[in-house]
Scaffold this motif. Structure first.
Motif, PDB file in Angstrom:
ATOM      1  N   ALA A  65       0.837  -1.338   0.094  1.00  0.00           N
ATOM      2  CA  ALA A  65       0.001   0.108   0.097  1.00  0.00           C
ATOM      3  C   ALA A  65       0.841   1.142   0.050  1.00  0.00           C
ATOM      4  CB  ALA A  65      -0.820   0.097   1.191  1.00  0.00           C
ATOM      5  N   THR A  66       1.689   1.317   0.890  1.00  0.00           N
ATOM      6  CA  THR A  66       2.808   2.569   1.042  1.00  0.00           C
ATOM      7  C   THR A  66       4.450   2.232   0.816  1.00  0.00           C
ATOM      8  OG1 THR A  66       2.843   2.504   3.359  1.00  0.00           O
ATOM      9  CG2 THR A  66       0.889   3.478   2.501  1.00  0.00           C
ATOM     10  N   PHE A  67       4.778   1.174   1.203  1.00  0.00           N
ATOM     11  CA  PHE A  67       6.045   1.065   1.269  1.00  0.00           C
ATOM     12  C   PHE A  67       6.798  -0.334   0.931  1.00  0.00           C
ATOM     13  CE2 PHE A  67       9.775  -0.438   3.966  1.00  0.00           C
ATOM     14  CZ  PHE A  67      10.567   0.770   3.740  1.00  0.00           C
ATOM     15  N   ALA A  68       7.820  -0.320   0.407  1.00  0.00           N
ATOM     16  CA  ALA A  68       8.546  -1.589  -0.012  1.00  0.00           C
ATOM     17  C   ALA A  68       9.963  -1.543   0.465  1.00  0.00           C
ATOM     18  CB  ALA A  68       8.054  -1.940  -1.560  1.00  0.00           C
ATOM     19  N   ARG A  93       9.447  -3.573 -10.244  1.00  0.00           N
ATOM     20  CA  ARG A  93       9.041  -2.149 -10.604  1.00  0.00           C
ATOM     21  C   ARG A  93       7.583  -2.186 -11.119  1.00  0.00           C
ATOM     22  NH1 ARG A  93       9.357   1.734  -8.185  1.00  0.00           N
ATOM     23  NH2 ARG A  93       9.968   3.284  -9.433  1.00  0.00           N
ATOM     24  N   GLU A  94       7.389  -3.001 -12.028  1.00  0.00           N
ATOM     25  CA  GLU A  94       6.032  -3.092 -12.645  1.00  0.00           C
ATOM     26  C   GLU A  94       5.342  -4.132 -12.188  1.00  0.00           C
ATOM     27  OE1 GLU A  94       7.364  -4.048 -16.883  1.00  0.00           O
ATOM     28  OE2 GLU A  94       8.261  -2.202 -16.881  1.00  0.00           O
ATOM     29  N   TYR A  95       5.464  -4.720 -10.968  1.00  0.00           N
ATOM     30  CA  TYR A  95       4.507  -5.761 -10.632  1.00  0.00           C
ATOM     31  C   TYR A  95       3.245  -5.144 -10.034  1.00  0.00           C
ATOM     32  CZ  TYR A  95       3.544 -10.064  -8.431  1.00  0.00           C
ATOM     33  OH  TYR A  95       2.469 -11.255  -7.970  1.00  0.00           O
ATOM     34  N   PRO A  96       1.941  -5.701 -10.483  1.00  0.00           N
ATOM     35  CA  PRO A  96       0.671  -4.924  -9.941  1.00  0.00           C
ATOM     36  C   PRO A  96       0.740  -4.514  -8.411  1.00  0.00           C
ATOM     37  CG  PRO A  96       0.308  -6.599 -11.501  1.00  0.00           C
ATOM     38  CD  PRO A  96       1.908  -6.728 -11.236  1.00  0.00           C
ATOM     39  N   ALA A  97       1.044  -5.700  -7.507  1.00  0.00           N
ATOM     40  CA  ALA A  97       0.784  -5.116  -6.190  1.00  0.00           C
ATOM     41  C   ALA A  97       1.526  -3.868  -5.595  1.00  0.00           C
ATOM     42  CB  ALA A  97       0.942  -6.568  -5.307  1.00  0.00           C
ATOM     43  N   LEU A  98       2.666  -3.676  -6.506  1.00  0.00           N
ATOM     44  CA  LEU A  98       3.602  -2.761  -6.026  1.00  0.00           C
ATOM     45  C   LEU A  98       3.640  -1.524  -6.646  1.00  0.00           C
ATOM     46  CD1 LEU A  98       6.528  -5.157  -5.735  1.00  0.00           C
ATOM     47  CD2 LEU A  98       5.116  -4.573  -3.905  1.00  0.00           C
ATOM     48  N   GLN A  99       2.370  -1.184  -7.213  1.00  0.00           N
ATOM     49  CA  GLN A  99       2.138   0.163  -8.040  1.00  0.00           C
ATOM     50  C   GLN A  99       1.578   1.257  -6.881  1.00  0.00           C
ATOM     51  OE1 GLN A  99       3.260   0.611 -11.000  1.00  0.00           O
ATOM     52  NE2 GLN A  99       4.145  -1.595 -10.345  1.00  0.00           N
ATOM     53  N   GLY A 100       1.825   2.471  -7.048  1.00  0.00           N
ATOM     54  CA  GLY A 100       1.525   3.529  -6.059  1.00  0.00           C
ATOM     55  C   GLY A 100       2.025   3.660  -4.734  1.00  0.00           C
ATOM     56  N   LEU A 101       3.073   2.787  -4.519  1.00  0.00           N
ATOM     57  CA  LEU A 101       3.782   2.879  -3.154  1.00  0.00           C
ATOM     58  C   LEU A 101       4.402   4.380  -2.962  1.00  0.00           C
ATOM     59  CD1 LEU A 101       5.484  -0.647  -2.930  1.00  0.00           C
ATOM     60  CD2 LEU A 101       3.044   0.132  -2.195  1.00  0.00           C
ATOM     61  N   TRP A 104      10.077   3.231  -1.791  1.00  0.00           N
ATOM     62  CA  TRP A 104      10.867   2.177  -1.896  1.00  0.00           C
ATOM     63  C   TRP A 104      12.097   2.247  -1.034  1.00  0.00           C
ATOM     64  CZ3 TRP A 104      10.087  -2.473  -4.944  1.00  0.00           C
ATOM     65  CH2 TRP A 104       8.969  -2.320  -5.801  1.00  0.00           C
ATOM     66  N   MET A 105      12.600   1.149  -0.628  1.00  0.00           N
ATOM     67  CA  MET A 105      14.051   1.472   0.071  1.00  0.00           C
ATOM     68  C   MET A 105      15.032   0.360  -0.266  1.00  0.00           C
ATOM     69  SD  MET A 105      13.411   3.325   3.599  1.00  0.00           S
ATOM     70  CE  MET A 105      15.235   3.926   3.788  1.00  0.00           C
TER      71      MET A 105
END
Length: 140
Positions: A65-68, A93-101, A104-105
């Motif tokens: 949702a917000t952080f990876a 970086r294109e993975y659907p569940a990781l969009q809109g975060l 990233w660190m």
């Protein structure tokens, strides 16, 4: 060379991942198998496959949702210099569940150039971040 990248954990070669992390990585020397298994269980994981053999790995610790936090990224030595790490990072970086975060660190000692190609940069406000660091935890 035919390459596939998947987030299907059932395809992961956990003994190979453990062997690489515990014997060849600088960040997880001597990491116990149980720790690797638990980290995989609790992360979003990505495998890189050449012909059905796993040749690369990365995992993302995230709330989706917000952080990876990108961790444990590697390609086996004999498969390096073929663009696989770039393909893996593009896939992540294109993975659907990781969009809109929002953030990233990652941590790296030697691959800054690679990660800059995927929009990573030095910390904008390092004075805001803190850490607890336990160096060589797996060697004790």
């Amino acid at each position: 060379m035919s390459i596939a990248i998947s987030a299907d954990k059932s395809m992961l070669d956990i003994p190979m991942i453990h062997r690489y992390l515990s014997e060849q990585s600088y960040w997880a020397k001597n990491i116990p198998l149980e720790t690797v298994e638990r980290s995989i269980e609790n992360s979003l994981c990505f495998g890189v496959y050449s012909e059905s053999r796993q040749v690369g790995f990365a995992r993302v610790i995230t709330d989706c949702a917000t952080f990876a936090y990108l961790a444990d990224v590697f390609v086996l030595p004999e498969y390096r210099k073929k663009g696989l790490s770039k393909q893996l990072l593009a896939f992540i970086r294109e993975y659907p569940a990781l969009q809109g975060l929002r953030r990233w660190m990652l941590g790296t000692a030697d691959a800054h150039g690679l990660y800059r190609k995927f929009d990573f940069s030095g910390l904008a406000h390092p004075e805001r971040l803190m850490e607890i660091s336990v160096p060589n935890i797996y060697q004790q």
